[in-house]
Design an enzyme around this catalytic site. Structure first.
Site, short mmCIF file in Angstrom:
data_model
loop_
_atom_site.label_atom_id
_atom_site.label_comp_id
_atom_site.label_asym_id
_atom_site.label_seq_id
_atom_site.Cartn_x
_atom_site.Cartn_y
_atom_site.Cartn_z
N HIS A 149 0.98 -1.45 -0.11
CA HIS A 149 -0.21 -0.03 0.00
C HIS A 149 1.03 1.15 0.04
O HIS A 149 0.63 2.07 -0.72
CB HIS A 149 -0.98 0.00 1.34
CG HIS A 149 -2.01 -1.10 1.37
ND1 HIS A 149 -1.73 -1.81 2.31
CD2 HIS A 149 -2.90 -1.45 0.59
CE1 HIS A 149 -2.67 -2.83 2.08
NE2 HIS A 149 -3.49 -2.32 1.21
N GLY A 172 -2.13 -2.05 -7.39
CA GLY A 172 -1.24 -2.91 -7.22
C GLY A 172 -1.26 -4.09 -8.26
O GLY A 172 -2.41 -4.72 -8.47
#
Ligand code: PAF
Length: 304
Positions: free
Chosen positions: A36, A146
């Site tokens: 993150h 991601g």
């Protein structure tokens, strides 16, 4: 950094931020790890204003137990977000995102029905629906995702295209532990012995990458070798391993250009997903037979 909950407050803050320049947005379910933080840091470098949402979206969980026990640590997330330079941490309530009587959903067709979609029915409908709402409320210029959640990225790309969202999607590499395990909020659930077994996934991805770098283009053979490596770990149970077209996610038999190897494997009680993009080097002859040794080349192409 401001932490806010109400949609109205978010819209008000973003309205004035929008006048100053680019808004970068990172949608999350919290329990922040370095994966993150890499998205947030990239947003920080590229945007004037960085907004992060933290919402454990009930609609994308098929297993109520998984939803109820999803890792949560708001104070720690707030500290990490603030030190990574987030301007706005938005923590909406379930009631405001899905008010009573809510009945509008988004589905993206076949891309969302395969692999994870088949293993977790309704998952991508939940993801697409919440992400569309988040995008609609935040109206970011750039969104950071991601590559670990490869199929999720494809679902969101498709939705952004089909619904004409004026958003640039930035897809960043998977962040891994030293032993190759892809970072995930659910990794905290590992029992010690299972955690030790988990890097077998990365070894299988690296092995597939090596085969392709040597010219192997037979997808069944690549998948078979990845399967046999993973099965050598007694704690691992394969859900699926597949080579597919990186855009449509349809399975392929022969590698001609680019492909993605997607896998989902349970180690003990923890279900992991991971992937590697594979590109057949130009001019490489197809391997016929060849040794099945397990030399490691990492998934970015660096040899150990
Ligand atoms: O990847 C996640 O954390 C979630 O699926 C997302 C994109 C925030 C939607 O809930």
């Amino acid at each position: 950094m401001k932490t806010v909950s109400r949609i109205k407050t978010v819209q008000m803050l973003l309205q004035s931020a929008r006048k100053t320049g680019t808004i970068g947005f990172v949608p999350t379910m919290g329990a922040f790890h370095d994966g993150h933080l890499s998205l947030i840091q990239r947003a920080r470098r590229e945007c004037i204003y960085v907004a992060v949402s933290l919402f454990v979206n009930p609609l994308q969980f098929c297993d109520p137990e998984d939803y109820l026990t999803y890792p949560k640590d708001l104070p720690s997330d707030q500290r990490k977000a603030a030190s990574a330079g987030v301007d706005l941490l938005w923590v909406p309530s379930v009631d405001e995102i899905y008010p009573p009587g809510h009945c509008t959903f988004i589905e993206v067709g076949e891309i969302g029905n395969r692999w994870e979609g088949a293993a977790r029915p309704g998952h991508f409908k939940g993801v697409a629906t919440v992400v569309a709402k988040l995008f609609k409320i935040v109206q970011p210029h750039r969104v950071y995702l991601g590559r670990k959640d490869y199929q999720q990225v494809r679902v969101i790309q498709q939705m952004v295209r089909d619904l004409h969202f004026n958003i640039a999607l930035r897809v960043l590499p998977t962040v891994r532990e030293k032993d190759g395990l892809a970072m995930s909020s659910r990794n905290v659930r590992f029992a010690d012995d299972d955690r030790k077994a988990a890097p077998i996934l990365y070894k299988a991805l690296c092995h597939a990458k090596r085969l392709v770098s040597e010219g192997e283009d037979d997808c069944r053979r690549i998948v078979r070798q990845a399967q046999s490596l993973i099965r050598s770990e007694s704690r691992a149970t394969i859900d699926y391993i597949t080579m597919c077209n990186p855009v449509t996610l349809e399975p392929i038999e022969r590698l001609t250009g680019k492909a993605v190897l997607l896998l989902a494997v349970k180690i003990g009680n923890v279900r992991l997903i991971d992937n590697v993009e594979l590109i057949l080097p130009r001019g490489k002859k197809r391997r016929i037979g060849g040794k099945e040794g397990h030399q490691i080349i990492d998934v970015e192409g660096n040899e150990d």
